[in-house]
Write a protein that holds these residues in place. Structure first.
Motif, PDB file in Angstrom:
ATOM      1  N   ARG A 208       0.823  -1.211   0.000  1.00  0.00           N
ATOM      2  CA  ARG A 208       0.000   0.000   0.000  1.00  0.00           C
ATOM      3  C   ARG A 208       0.860   1.265   0.000  1.00  0.00           C
ATOM      4  O   ARG A 208       0.532   2.252  -0.666  1.00  0.00           O
ATOM      5  CB  ARG A 208      -0.930  -0.006   1.218  1.00  0.00           C
TER       6      ARG A 208
ATOM      7  N   THR B 135       2.209   1.734  -3.424  1.00  0.00           N
ATOM      8  CA  THR B 135       1.131   2.174  -4.309  1.00  0.00           C
ATOM      9  C   THR B 135       0.925   3.682  -4.213  1.00  0.00           C
ATOM     10  O   THR B 135       0.798   4.375  -5.230  1.00  0.00           O
ATOM     11  CB  THR B 135      -0.186   1.456  -3.958  1.00  0.00           C
TER      12      THR B 135
ATOM     13  N   SER C 200      -8.808  -4.763 -12.027  1.00  0.00           N
ATOM     14  CA  SER C 200      -7.575  -4.749 -11.231  1.00  0.00           C
ATOM     15  C   SER C 200      -6.997  -6.146 -11.044  1.00  0.00           C
ATOM     16  O   SER C 200      -5.775  -6.331 -11.061  1.00  0.00           O
ATOM     17  CB  SER C 200      -7.844  -4.107  -9.867  1.00  0.00           C
TER      18      SER C 200
ATOM     19  N   VAL D 170       0.658  -2.931  -6.731  1.00  0.00           N
ATOM     20  CA  VAL D 170       0.855  -1.508  -7.040  1.00  0.00           C
ATOM     21  C   VAL D 170       0.217  -1.159  -8.382  1.00  0.00           C
ATOM     22  O   VAL D 170      -0.533  -0.181  -8.504  1.00  0.00           O
ATOM     23  CB  VAL D 170       2.351  -1.155  -7.044  1.00  0.00           C
TER      24      VAL D 170
ATOM     25  N   ASP E  79      -3.667  -1.151  -8.281  1.00  0.00           N
ATOM     26  CA  ASP E  79      -4.391  -0.209  -7.421  1.00  0.00           C
ATOM     27  C   ASP E  79      -4.018   1.257  -7.614  1.00  0.00           C
ATOM     28  O   ASP E  79      -4.698   2.134  -7.085  1.00  0.00           O
ATOM     29  CB  ASP E  79      -4.183  -0.570  -5.944  1.00  0.00           C
ATOM     30  N   TRP E  80      -2.933   1.557  -8.332  1.00  0.00           N
ATOM     31  CA  TRP E  80      -2.415   2.920  -8.318  1.00  0.00           C
ATOM     32  C   TRP E  80      -3.355   3.922  -8.980  1.00  0.00           C
ATOM     33  O   TRP E  80      -3.428   5.091  -8.557  1.00  0.00           O
ATOM     34  CB  TRP E  80      -1.051   2.979  -9.013  1.00  0.00           C
TER      35      TRP E  80
END
Length: 260
Positions: free
Chosen positions: A79, A82, A116, A139, A142-143
């Protein structure tokens, strides 16, 4: 009253979960060895294995603790990376140069249009087989959503009264960035971090269920792998299936963001 109760309930779940989590880590070693003499051992039959063992004789309590540890070790760095990745693109997109905005917005639109999970699985298939590939896949999956949120926030900050006033009083772009943009963006970053952790936990559990190794260290089977491995033997070792399911739910709930 409902918000207060929900906050108290979440804290009770957090305290209970992390108490059992720490007890498991202190009491047991990583469940990497097969001990067939304890295969399908039921719960509360022996003191040494209070929640029984799976069909390979691995302690269910140990797998709960080390599976949770393996998930936490992966999800928090994933996270953070990301948000760093999304921040770089958001700052580039915020620069008053059309070519940067065009490129960052184009990449964001492409990744938002793709599922995703598909992005993550394709990344794992393309990149070399390593534990760090798991973080890269999360990463890339979700980025884009974080980027869009930060892009909107940066645009709002740039057009805000305090930024305009600072520039009118002679403040440099660096001054505005350090003393206005970063403090205003901090709450958004905190929000994105806390709200993104549960989805990362579910992604890691799904990867593990599909047979993808998600452990950065040799900590035994992941939570999803435990479910997949024991689901066909539920009638013999139900705890081996129910405990990791409860663990995933408790992790998601514990890392969820409290309502204010």
């Amino acid at each position: 009253m409902s918000k207060l109760f929900d906050g108290n309930a979440r804290n009770i779940v957090r305290i209970s979960f992390f108490m059992f989590f720490l007890i498991g880590l202190v009491t047991f070693h990583a469940p990497n060895s097969v001990r067939l003499e304890f295969a399908n051992l039921g719960s509360f039959e022996t003191i040494n294995h209070p929640f029984g063992c799976d069909r390979l004789g691995r302690d269910n309590f140990a797998m709960f603790a080390y599976g949770s540890l393996g998930t936490i070790i992966v999800c928090i760095p994933a996270r953070i990376f990301t948000l760093i990745f999304a921040s770089i693109f958001a700052f580039l997109g915020n620069i008053q140069m059309a070519r940067y905005s065009l490129v960052t917005d184009l990449f964001s639109s492409i990744f938002l249009a793709l599922p995703s999970l598909l992005v993550a699985l394709v990344t794992i298939a393309i990149l070399p087989d390593s534990q760090f590939t798991i973080i890269i896949s999360i990463v890339l999956a979700d980025w884009a959503m974080s980027y869009e949120t930060m892009r909107g926030k940066l645009s709002e900050i740039r057009k805000s009264g305090f930024s305009s006033a600072s520039k009118a009083l002679g403040g440099s772009s660096l001054h505005v960035f350090v003393f206005h943009t970063i403090p205003a963006l901090a709450s958004t970053l905190e929000f994105l971090f806390l709200t993104g952790i549960p989805s990362v936990i579910m992604t890691i559990a799904l990867f593990s269920y599909l047979g993808i190794n998600t452990n950065l260290w040799d900590l035994g089977p992941g939570l999803g792998e435990q479910i997949s491995f024991s689901k066909d033997y539920f009638n013999k070792t139900p705890v081996s299936v129910l405990l990791p399911i409860i663990c995933v739910i408790a992790l998601v709930y514990s890392f969820g963001r409290d309502e204010k």
